[in-house]
Design a protein around this motif. Structure first.
Motif, PDB file in Angstrom:
ATOM      1  N   ASP A 153      43.389   3.458   8.461  1.00  0.00           N
ATOM      2  CA  ASP A 153      44.344   3.096   9.332  1.00  0.00           C
ATOM      3  C   ASP A 153      45.794   3.417   8.636  1.00  0.00           C
ATOM      4  OD1 ASP A 153      43.483   2.286  11.841  1.00  0.00           O
ATOM      5  OD2 ASP A 153      42.379   1.049  10.837  1.00  0.00           O
ATOM      6  N   GLY A 154      45.735   2.804   7.263  1.00  0.00           N
ATOM      7  CA  GLY A 154      47.073   2.743   6.492  1.00  0.00           C
ATOM      8  C   GLY A 154      47.600   4.143   6.183  1.00  0.00           C
ATOM      9  N   LEU A 155      46.561   4.934   5.711  1.00  0.00           N
ATOM     10  CA  LEU A 155      46.820   6.348   5.349  1.00  0.00           C
ATOM     11  C   LEU A 155      47.018   7.209   6.470  1.00  0.00           C
ATOM     12  CD1 LEU A 155      44.055   6.614   2.519  1.00  0.00           C
ATOM     13  CD2 LEU A 155      46.619   7.263   2.316  1.00  0.00           C
ATOM     14  N   CYS A 156      46.313   7.128   7.478  1.00  0.00           N
ATOM     15  CA  CYS A 156      46.566   7.829   8.824  1.00  0.00           C
ATOM     16  C   CYS A 156      48.079   7.506   9.375  1.00  0.00           C
ATOM     17  CB  CYS A 156      45.860   7.244   9.929  1.00  0.00           C
ATOM     18  SG  CYS A 156      44.145   8.122   9.716  1.00  0.00           S
ATOM     19  N   LYS A 157      48.503   6.215   9.591  1.00  0.00           N
ATOM     20  CA  LYS A 157      49.769   6.034   9.880  1.00  0.00           C
ATOM     21  C   LYS A 157      50.935   6.722   9.118  1.00  0.00           C
ATOM     22  CE  LYS A 157      53.064   2.504  11.431  1.00  0.00           C
ATOM     23  NZ  LYS A 157      54.167   2.914  10.866  1.00  0.00           N
ATOM     24  N   TRP A 158      50.546   6.257   7.643  1.00  0.00           N
ATOM     25  CA  TRP A 158      51.639   6.982   6.664  1.00  0.00           C
ATOM     26  C   TRP A 158      51.637   8.406   6.776  1.00  0.00           C
ATOM     27  CZ3 TRP A 158      49.765  10.113   2.704  1.00  0.00           C
ATOM     28  CH2 TRP A 158      50.405  10.667   1.704  1.00  0.00           C
ATOM     29  N   ALA A 159      50.757   9.229   6.853  1.00  0.00           N
ATOM     30  CA  ALA A 159      50.559  10.631   6.902  1.00  0.00           C
ATOM     31  C   ALA A 159      51.377  10.969   8.183  1.00  0.00           C
ATOM     32  CB  ALA A 159      49.171  11.040   6.965  1.00  0.00           C
ATOM     33  N   ALA A 160      51.039  10.423   9.301  1.00  0.00           N
ATOM     34  CA  ALA A 160      51.545  10.821  10.657  1.00  0.00           C
ATOM     35  C   ALA A 160      53.146  10.559  10.861  1.00  0.00           C
ATOM     36  CB  ALA A 160      50.877  10.115  11.853  1.00  0.00           C
ATOM     37  N   ASP A 161      53.210   9.482  10.065  1.00  0.00           N
ATOM     38  CA  ASP A 161      54.819   9.156   9.880  1.00  0.00           C
ATOM     39  C   ASP A 161      55.612  10.216   9.319  1.00  0.00           C
ATOM     40  OD1 ASP A 161      54.531   7.026  11.505  1.00  0.00           O
ATOM     41  OD2 ASP A 161      54.620   5.537   9.893  1.00  0.00           O
ATOM     42  N   GLY A 175      47.596  10.763  16.108  1.00  0.00           N
ATOM     43  CA  GLY A 175      47.908  12.243  16.225  1.00  0.00           C
ATOM     44  C   GLY A 175      47.568  13.153  15.245  1.00  0.00           C
ATOM     45  N   LEU A 176      46.331  12.729  14.720  1.00  0.00           N
ATOM     46  CA  LEU A 176      45.966  13.528  13.383  1.00  0.00           C
ATOM     47  C   LEU A 176      44.406  14.185  13.890  1.00  0.00           C
ATOM     48  CD1 LEU A 176      46.842  11.008  10.748  1.00  0.00           C
ATOM     49  CD2 LEU A 176      47.931  12.944  11.273  1.00  0.00           C
ATOM     50  N   GLU A 177      44.258  15.161  13.099  1.00  0.00           N
ATOM     51  CA  GLU A 177      42.921  15.715  13.021  1.00  0.00           C
ATOM     52  C   GLU A 177      42.273  15.803  11.988  1.00  0.00           C
ATOM     53  OE1 GLU A 177      42.423  19.619  15.316  1.00  0.00           O
ATOM     54  OE2 GLU A 177      44.375  19.388  16.219  1.00  0.00           O
ATOM     55  N   ILE A 178      40.774  15.798  11.644  1.00  0.00           N
ATOM     56  CA  ILE A 178      40.325  15.944  10.296  1.00  0.00           C
ATOM     57  C   ILE A 178      40.094  17.576  10.066  1.00  0.00           C
ATOM     58  CG2 ILE A 178      38.396  15.581   8.797  1.00  0.00           C
ATOM     59  CD1 ILE A 178      37.346  13.606  10.897  1.00  0.00           C
TER      60      ILE A 178
END
Length: 350
Positions: free
Chosen positions: A25-33, A72-75
């Motif tokens: 979750d932390g990495l996803c939010k960081w990447a999306a931001d 808002g991310l895809e693999i």
């Protein structure tokens, strides 16, 4: 032509014990931001993906994909670089490469190879369950220690090496074919697949297996002084994955391609953050778009000078600015007119 997808980011180099880099979750939010649209997941990080569960459970994969999509991310792809490396290890590297494998197969090269093969197979099934069509990995190496042939290589050694490499990979490739997923080998120094000639040797050794494809990363070609632009012309039909990583090559009277055993900061060839190196990404993105390569542009950070945080911030913008929206028109369409066969004959004076 086809518009490249992105920007994406390979999470491997950003994993850390500190938040936000210690959880999915932390990495996803960081990447999306930061503006990334996709993440490439290193499967050896169990807190990012449980590969055993992913290979067995569609429910688990649906939930994992749903969580990532919620940001808002895809693999983009799953990665088995470390496990793929262990499919083929020369004994000289056994001790150093054992750290990539579970402790129960340390000092057991045959068991380690079997573990690696089965693990990469699991990634094929997991990829299919996640709706992915490409997978990123390394080939491993049996021959790299003979790259500079001294003492001279005995006749038949290279052929035997690639025959054995293909033998180990064929069950994996067949499983990927069953799952409908392409294997994209990162063409990389240290691997038996490290340039165009070695890729062709492996392709031939696997009887042109249709799942043998390429993860294109131009940074490794700069360090080899290989023409990374013409490489696309030769192999665009095999390029199914794309790492956007910069590098530079600054030889001196003291060191060149082999690096003098220096650390990365003091080598003639070294990796840099996007825009800080020597790679012509405008031409690369143009070529890949023109050839219709259906790939994600995934940033991989390995700079020896700039911080990963700054590299990630700048990388998303860099990739976004280089993605070309493939045109569906030609510039002189406005001047076109309907023609018929007689008009064509008249123009030619027939």
């Amino acid at each position: 032509m086809k518009t490249i997808k992105g920007p994406g980011v390979f999470l491997a180099q950003f994993v850390d014990s500190e938040a936000p880099f210690n959880s999915l979750d932390g990495l996803c939010k960081w990447a999306a931001d930061l503006g990334y649209k996709g993440i490439q997941i290193p499967t050896w990080e169990s807190f990012l993906i449980d590969l055993d569960k992913a290979a067995e459970s569609q429910t688990y994969c649906d939930e994992l994909k749903g969580k990532i999509n919620s940001y808002g991310l895809e693999i983009t792809e799953l990665s088995t670089h470390l496990q793929g490396q262990l499919v083929a290890v020369h004994p000289a590297y056994d001790l150093m490469f054992d750290s990539f494998a579970p402790k129960n197969v340390h000092n057991k090269p045959k068991a380690r190879t079997e573990w690696a093969i089965e693990t990469v197979k699991k990634a094929a099934t997991a990829s299919r369950r996640l709706g992915l069509t490409s997978h990123a990995t390394f080939s491993g190496s049996l021959l790299w220690h003979t790259m500079h042939p001294w003492p001279q290589r005995p006749a038949g050694l290279v052929e035997m090496g690639f025959e054995e490499l293909a033998k180990r990979w064929m069950p994996i490739l067949n499983h990927f074919d069953k799952e409908g997923v392409d294997v994209c080998y990162e063409i990389h120094p240290g691997e038996d697949l490290h340039d165009g000639d070695t890729f062709e040797r492996f392709l031939e050794a696997t009887n042109n297996h249709k799942r043998v494809n390429i993860l294109y990363d131009p940074s490794h070609f700069v360090l080899q002084q290989l023409d990374y632009i013409q490489y696309i012309d030769f192999y665009h039909e095999f390029i199914k994955s794309f790492h956007v990583k910069d590098s530079e090559f600054n030889p001196t009277g003291k060191k060149g391609a082999f690096g003098g055993y220096n650390d990365w900061g003091n080598r003639a060839g070294r990796y840099r953050s996007l825009g800080d190196g020597q790679i012509d990404f405008k031409t690369i993105f143009s070529k890949l778009t023109q050839y219709g390569c259906d790939v994600w542009a995934v940033m991989e950070w390995e700079c020896c000078i700039k911080s990963p945080e700054q590299g990630a911030r700048e990388g998303a913008v860099f990739i976004k600015d280089h993605i070309i929206e493939a045109t569906q028109k030609t510039f002189d369409d406005f001047a076109g007119a309907e023609t018929d066969e007689q008009m064509l004959k008249n123009i030619l004076g027939l």
